[in-house]
Design an enzyme around this catalytic site. Sequence first.
Site, mmCIF file in Angstrom:
data_model
loop_
_atom_site.group_PDB
_atom_site.id
_atom_site.type_symbol
_atom_site.label_atom_id
_atom_site.label_comp_id
_atom_site.label_asym_id
_atom_site.label_seq_id
_atom_site.Cartn_x
_atom_site.Cartn_y
_atom_site.Cartn_z
ATOM 1 N N TRP A 196 80.164 -68.096 -1.045
ATOM 2 C CA TRP A 196 80.926 -67.712 -0.102
ATOM 3 C C TRP A 196 80.809 -66.190 -0.444
ATOM 4 O O TRP A 196 82.379 -65.351 0.838
ATOM 5 C CB TRP A 196 81.860 -68.484 -1.128
ATOM 6 N N LYS A 220 74.394 -76.091 3.847
ATOM 7 C CA LYS A 220 75.482 -76.492 3.057
ATOM 8 C C LYS A 220 76.150 -75.521 2.521
ATOM 9 O O LYS A 220 76.005 -74.306 2.280
ATOM 10 C CB LYS A 220 75.371 -77.024 1.152
ATOM 11 N N GLY A 275 72.762 -68.082 -4.985
ATOM 12 C CA GLY A 275 73.709 -68.471 -5.827
ATOM 13 C C GLY A 275 73.387 -68.397 -7.159
ATOM 14 O O GLY A 275 72.877 -66.851 -7.451
ATOM 15 N N SER A 276 74.314 -68.767 -8.410
ATOM 16 C CA SER A 276 73.624 -68.413 -9.621
ATOM 17 C C SER A 276 72.400 -68.817 -10.423
ATOM 18 O O SER A 276 72.150 -69.630 -9.609
ATOM 19 C CB SER A 276 74.710 -68.978 -10.877
ATOM 20 N N GLU A 297 67.850 -66.757 -3.849
ATOM 21 C CA GLU A 297 68.135 -65.207 -4.672
ATOM 22 C C GLU A 297 69.365 -65.673 -5.764
ATOM 23 O O GLU A 297 70.693 -66.017 -5.256
ATOM 24 C CB GLU A 297 68.931 -64.494 -3.459
ATOM 25 N N LEU A 298 69.486 -65.098 -6.701
ATOM 26 C CA LEU A 298 69.810 -65.553 -7.630
ATOM 27 C C LEU A 298 71.083 -64.883 -8.790
ATOM 28 O O LEU A 298 70.831 -63.040 -8.102
ATOM 29 C CB LEU A 298 69.705 -66.207 -9.073
ATOM 30 N N CYS A 331 76.163 -59.925 -5.601
ATOM 31 C CA CYS A 331 75.201 -59.976 -6.035
ATOM 32 C C CYS A 331 74.227 -58.807 -6.391
ATOM 33 O O CYS A 331 73.928 -58.813 -7.695
ATOM 34 C CB CYS A 331 74.287 -61.156 -5.939
ATOM 35 N N GLU A 429 76.990 -61.138 -15.979
ATOM 36 C CA GLU A 429 77.291 -61.060 -14.734
ATOM 37 C C GLU A 429 79.224 -61.282 -14.447
ATOM 38 O O GLU A 429 79.298 -61.894 -14.358
ATOM 39 C CB GLU A 429 76.307 -61.483 -13.592
#
Length: 531
Positions: A196, A220, A275-276, A297-298, A331, A429
């Site tokens: 988001w 998604k 995301g996480s 990509e975390l 991020c 984080e």
Amino acid sequence: MQRLTYLLGPSLRARPVLRRLAQPASAGFFRAPISTHTVPTLKDPTLLKPFPFLDNEFLVPTASQSTFTVADPVSGQTIAQVPDQGVEDVRRAISSASTAFKSFRHTTARERANLLRRWNDLVLENKEDLATIITWENGKPIADARGEVSYAASFLEWFAEEAPRVYGDTIPAGVRANRIITQRQPIGVCGLITPWNFPAAMITRKVGPALAAGCTVVIKAPGETPLTSLALAELAKRAGIPPGVLNIVTTLENTPEVGREMCSNSTVKKISFTGSTPVGKLLMRQSADTLKKLSFELGGNAPFIVFDDADLDIAVAGAVISKFRSSGQTCVCANRIFVQEGVYDEFAERLSDKVKEFRVGSGYNTNTTHGPLIHPRAVKKVHDHVEDAREAGAEVLLGGKKMEHLGMNFYEPTILTGMKTEMRLYREETFGPVAALFPFKTEKEVVELANDTDVGLAAYFFSKDYSRIWRVAEALEVGMVGINTGLISDPAAPFGGVKQSGFGREGSKYGIDEYTVVKMMTFGGIGDLQE
């Protein structure tokens, strides 16, 4: 004071709403009065589509009859009720993408480049409306939203140019009569799961290379910010992208089962997720049985290092952009700010002076520099980190409180000094507007501190010593390093991390490789020239 705006209610239809605007709160040193909680009328209202996108159509029937709420993070008021799709819906989208792939894979690279170019042009032509939608559902200031739209378009432009450059190789064979060549082919249907915090750019950074390679996609959309992705889909349709090539599933409560289906469905050949780290690990496990190609990509825990030989004006400017961009919700935001003892106090004072200039409020105010966090859970995490540091001995140099007079999702831009490694913020984080300053003595010490984490996405450091620059840049265990800059994002730059920040790269010449497979062809029996 009253303003006529549009609110998408449970009927999923635009209806005019009159409401009295909130009056400005008492002024604080970085509080901007809120003049409106509403979205201005779009120049093109048809871009606002609170429906999933399948086969180039909106308003498609869905198996699930439930909806979820998209809320304005400034006011908490409902923007739209959007269908909360489930497993049957994502299967339909996958089937549509699979059918479209049979023909789309055979389009020429130049044809795909032209489609992406037209999409890029339409995104830029509708920049103001897209920025308006981003600010409405995400909360970031309108200037930042405009910047994101330009950034999003840049990936469509970049991969329009990369599409004709998906080259193969000729390889000398070990057998004299043989010839070996390689060809890159599209991998197939790709499942894309996006966040988001950059609802436009994270879509195009994945879709751009996928379509350039000849793949088809099922996206998604993020449940917090689906309207931006759906507006992009409308523009993709206008650009001429064929039915089934791009499909968007909308869901919030059903996200776990939708993600599981995308990962376990054998028709999907590739998953790209931003995301996480915990969710990335879950998706990786769910993809194991079908051996999908993955790029993740975390999470990050970015170190930001200021050496005593740094230009402090440049370092402070870098900290402002790296730490506080999007209210700390990126991020690659600096999370742990390490400052050498010789300049620690001066850096803290200079940074504080800059942060005092911030104006927090609604993203549509022209004087707002920083908007809200995305939801109350984000505010709670930020506040918990600040309180944990305070209780362990940190000093709150600036901020440190919720801004409830502005709304439930606002938190003061905060600077903490006297940070220690046992504090939660060192390990976790924060994803919010908190600059935590850790002192250090030596180069060796700070590199060890910077690398003392399971993740490795981005790092930043500031120094004038070029010998030090090479040493430190090579020693940092991250995928991306910013040297004397706090802004590293660029469509030409390979974006991605190491360790538990994931694998694969987005953007750059490497980004398209994530959506292709290498086919080797050996030609035999060639022999010598005929007499």
